[in-house]
Design an enzyme around this catalytic site. Sequence first.
Site, PDB file in Angstrom:
ATOM      1  N   LYS A   1       0.067   3.753  -2.911  1.00  0.00           N
ATOM      2  CA  LYS A   1      -0.913   4.804  -2.682  1.00  0.00           C
ATOM      3  C   LYS A   1      -0.159   6.206  -2.371  1.00  0.00           C
ATOM      4  CE  LYS A   1      -4.006   1.443  -1.053  1.00  0.00           C
ATOM      5  NZ  LYS A   1      -4.305   0.589   0.332  1.00  0.00           N
TER       6      LYS A   1
ATOM      7  N   SER B   1       0.823  -1.146  -0.185  1.00  0.00           N
ATOM      8  CA  SER B   1      -0.023  -0.150  -0.032  1.00  0.00           C
ATOM      9  C   SER B   1       0.718   1.353   0.277  1.00  0.00           C
ATOM     10  CB  SER B   1      -0.816   0.001   1.223  1.00  0.00           C
ATOM     11  OG  SER B   1      -2.029  -0.856   1.004  1.00  0.00           O
TER      12      SER B   1
ATOM     13  N   SER C   1      -6.250   3.291   4.278  1.00  0.00           N
ATOM     14  CA  SER C   1      -5.551   2.538   3.397  1.00  0.00           C
ATOM     15  C   SER C   1      -6.595   1.799   2.476  1.00  0.00           C
ATOM     16  CB  SER C   1      -4.502   1.311   4.153  1.00  0.00           C
ATOM     17  OG  SER C   1      -3.608   1.112   2.823  1.00  0.00           O
TER      18      SER C   1
END
Length: 331
Positions: A25, A22, A77
């Site tokens: 991101k 993640s 997230s």
Amino acid sequence: MDPISGRLLVNQNGSEESLIASTTKIMTALLVCERCNVLDQMRIPKEAVGIEGSSMYLREGEKLSIQELLYGLMLSSGNDAAVALALYCCGSIEEFSALMNDKARSLGMKQTHFENPNGLDAKNHYSTAKDLAILASYAMDNPVFRQTVSTKTIAVGNRYLRNHNKLLWLYPGADGVKTGYTKAAGRILVSSAVKDHRRLVAVTIHDPDDWRDHCKLLDDSFSGFNLQRIVTMGDCVGYREIAGGTPARVSVLAADNYVYSIAKDESPQLLLPGSGFVYAPVTEGADAGFAYVLISGKAVGKIPVVYGKTREMLQPEEEKSSRFLFWRKNK
């Protein structure tokens, strides 16, 4: 990494390619902050609902602002928020992924490739600790991005979002940026902290003790290095002898400021490369190349330099005498 100079203060396997989960991101949020009005509203399409993994639990047809989706992306997230934002920004995951790769190339992230906006494991989706530090250093200059990732908790409609980044509570001055985890990638953490008006960025990949390790990395780097101005624009960094001109020497001046993170036992030096002379005429402010900054004999950066004064060509009678003197000096 010191974002101002780009110096890697601590580097262990920093160029080893890995899944990044993640922390992907960071790029997703950066592009949205740069390309979209975060006050805009979007209606959530069915393609962004029920995405596997971590989620902010979007519902088809609900209406949220881009900023609210950014909070869901970076605090919770949300893989669903990543898809929604990518579709809003570009219309398709494929186009958004291409945009991510274009941005990576422009930032000098040489060992990075994206296939999706959320970081779900994919064969050709990878980066390195160094590249993630480059990305985070750049992203933290964006005020909307910085405000988003430094937020600890926030209400989005009837949702209460809490930032997964525990360093915001654990480390004084921490203000970002993103956690990541998949079984294949392990624990990944990208952090940022400010102390005495100076920012540092730290990255660990596949580190089971990342909270403690980031605290130590940041502590050691803040105490072990100081950001110093090596040269101020207009400083004289050396001289060039002039062949066929008068006077026979011209100063060379720094055309920009130069700062660098210096360890306590390091003494930076300046090197003005070249033959040591130039041919007349020389014009004040004209490009004179570069001076190099050396630490322990290794070049760590370069500074554009210009000539300090105009030096005219000698008249024919003077030139004959000057050639003789210049030949004798260099002999």
